[in-house]
Enzyme design. Structure first.
Site, short mmCIF file in Angstrom:
data_model
loop_
_atom_site.label_atom_id
_atom_site.label_comp_id
_atom_site.label_asym_id
_atom_site.label_seq_id
_atom_site.Cartn_x
_atom_site.Cartn_y
_atom_site.Cartn_z
N ASN A 1 0.85 -1.19 0.00
CA ASN A 1 0.00 0.00 0.00
C ASN A 1 0.89 1.24 0.00
O ASN A 1 1.70 1.44 0.92
CB ASN A 1 -0.91 -0.03 1.24
CG ASN A 1 -1.90 1.12 1.26
OD1 ASN A 1 -1.58 2.24 0.85
ND2 ASN A 1 -3.10 0.87 1.76
N ARG B 1 4.37 18.42 1.12
CA ARG B 1 5.37 19.39 0.69
C ARG B 1 5.01 20.04 -0.66
O ARG B 1 5.62 21.02 -1.07
CB ARG B 1 6.73 18.66 0.58
CG ARG B 1 7.93 19.52 0.29
CD ARG B 1 8.28 20.45 1.44
NE ARG B 1 9.41 21.26 1.09
CZ ARG B 1 10.67 21.03 1.49
NH1 ARG B 1 10.94 20.00 2.27
NH2 ARG B 1 11.64 21.83 1.13
N HIS C 1 -5.63 3.45 -1.62
CA HIS C 1 -6.92 3.70 -0.97
C HIS C 1 -7.24 5.18 -1.12
O HIS C 1 -6.97 5.98 -0.23
CB HIS C 1 -6.85 3.30 0.51
CG HIS C 1 -8.18 3.33 1.21
ND1 HIS C 1 -8.49 2.49 2.25
CD2 HIS C 1 -9.28 4.11 1.03
CE1 HIS C 1 -9.72 2.75 2.67
NE2 HIS C 1 -10.21 3.73 1.95
N HIS D 1 -4.18 11.75 0.44
CA HIS D 1 -2.94 11.03 0.10
C HIS D 1 -2.98 10.63 -1.37
O HIS D 1 -2.56 11.39 -2.21
CB HIS D 1 -2.63 9.87 1.07
CG HIS D 1 -3.83 9.17 1.63
ND1 HIS D 1 -4.76 8.53 0.85
CD2 HIS D 1 -4.23 8.99 2.93
CE1 HIS D 1 -5.68 7.99 1.63
NE2 HIS D 1 -5.40 8.26 2.88
N GLU E 1 -8.76 0.11 -2.80
CA GLU E 1 -9.63 0.03 -1.64
C GLU E 1 -10.45 1.32 -1.54
O GLU E 1 -9.97 2.39 -1.92
CB GLU E 1 -8.81 -0.06 -0.34
CG GLU E 1 -7.98 -1.28 -0.20
CD GLU E 1 -7.23 -1.30 1.12
OE1 GLU E 1 -6.72 -2.37 1.46
OE2 GLU E 1 -7.14 -0.26 1.81
N HIS F 1 -4.05 -4.54 7.85
CA HIS F 1 -4.12 -3.49 8.87
C HIS F 1 -3.21 -3.81 10.05
O HIS F 1 -3.44 -4.76 10.77
CB HIS F 1 -5.55 -3.24 9.38
CG HIS F 1 -5.74 -1.80 9.80
ND1 HIS F 1 -6.15 -0.83 8.93
CD2 HIS F 1 -5.51 -1.18 10.97
CE1 HIS F 1 -6.20 0.34 9.55
NE2 HIS F 1 -5.81 0.16 10.79
N ASP F 2 -2.17 -3.01 10.19
CA ASP F 2 -1.21 -3.12 11.30
C ASP F 2 -0.40 -4.41 11.31
O ASP F 2 0.19 -4.78 12.33
CB ASP F 2 -1.90 -2.91 12.66
CG ASP F 2 -2.36 -1.48 12.87
OD1 ASP F 2 -1.96 -0.61 12.05
OD2 ASP F 2 -3.11 -1.22 13.82
N GLY G 1 0.94 -1.27 4.34
CA GLY G 1 1.38 0.06 3.95
C GLY G 1 2.20 0.74 5.03
O GLY G 1 3.42 0.82 4.95
#
Length: 241
Positions: free
Chosen positions: A10, A21, A46, A53, A73, A194-195, A217
């Site tokens: 991800n 930036r 995602h 993002h 996603e 996830h995590d 990710g």
């Protein structure tokens, strides 16, 4: 040789870094190509409605050049998201029930309550030739109901596992094994995310060896920064000799 579990990287966090930036550093589209070159089996993005993002334009550009699996996603209650997926036709769409301003995904679908809605949405994507995965908590009843939505796969939401892993890894993974067994029994493909990180990933895979894919990710990008930190500092030092 056991069941091969694919790693989908991800790249949202690289987009966050770029957006903070302005400009195009890091180059998000190039990072997708490079991740493939470095061994990633797929790329996950995602996009969210505020494009904080990954931007919709990134998704279009990545789709043009990607050669490995592309997984998008997002929340299918947003028509803009549905339109983007149908336009770009990734290999897989992962449906996540995010709230509008959510920092990160924090729960799976209630596949019982939203059964009819999911059936309708999944049909839309499958008619376009896109494999569908839906985000599900590790609850056997939710997996059972997922199997009647028409989805190809589920993605087990692994935050609970990651949180409890250091306290008691066997009890942390137990509900995931039960959910994964139900998925296998009902013929669903199995993803997870996830995590997941360098500490907890191997045990999860060993516990559920038939896992098809993980998407990672945040932890992977953090590790990439840190594991490359020393080398990068030395490379800069060499420019000053």
């Amino acid at each position: 040789m056991g069941h091969t579990t694919k790693l989908s990287v991800n790249i949202n966090k690289l987009a966050t870094l770029r957006n903070s930036r302005g400009g195009n550093n890091p180059d998000v589209v190039k990072s997708a190509v490079d991740a493939q070159r470095f061994g990633a089996d797929g790329i996950t993005v995602h996009p969210r409605p505020d494009e904080r993002h990954i931007r919709y334009s990134d998704v279009r550009e990545i789709k043009k050049i990607i050669t490995t699996e592309f997984n998008i996603e997002g929340n299918c209650t947003e028509q803009k998201f549905v339109d983007l997926v149908l336009e770009t036709r990734p290999h897989q769409v992962t449906l996540v029930p995010d709230a509008l301003n959510q920092v990160t995904s924090n729960h799976g679908w209630n596949t019982i309550e939203h059964q009819q809605y999911l059936q309708g949405m999944i049909e839309v994507f499958k008619n376009a030739g896109i494999r569908v995965s839906i985000f599900v908590d590790p609850v056997v009843e939710m997996v059972e109901a997922a199997a009647t939505t028409g989805t190809d796969r589920i993605e087990l939401y692994t935050e609970g596992y990651a949180r409890e892993y250091h306290n008691n890894k066997a009890s942390a993974v137990a509900p995931y094994i039960a959910a994964a067994e139900k998925a296998r029994e009902t013929g669903l493909g199995l993803n997870a995310g996830h995590d997941l990180d360098l500490d907890n990933l191997q045990y999860f895979k060993q516990s559920i060896p038939w896992l098809d894919e993980v998407s990672i990710g945040h932890a992977l990008i953090c590790d990439a920064i840190y594991l490359g930190f020393e080398n990068t500092i030395q490379m800069y030092k060499r420019q000053l000799l």
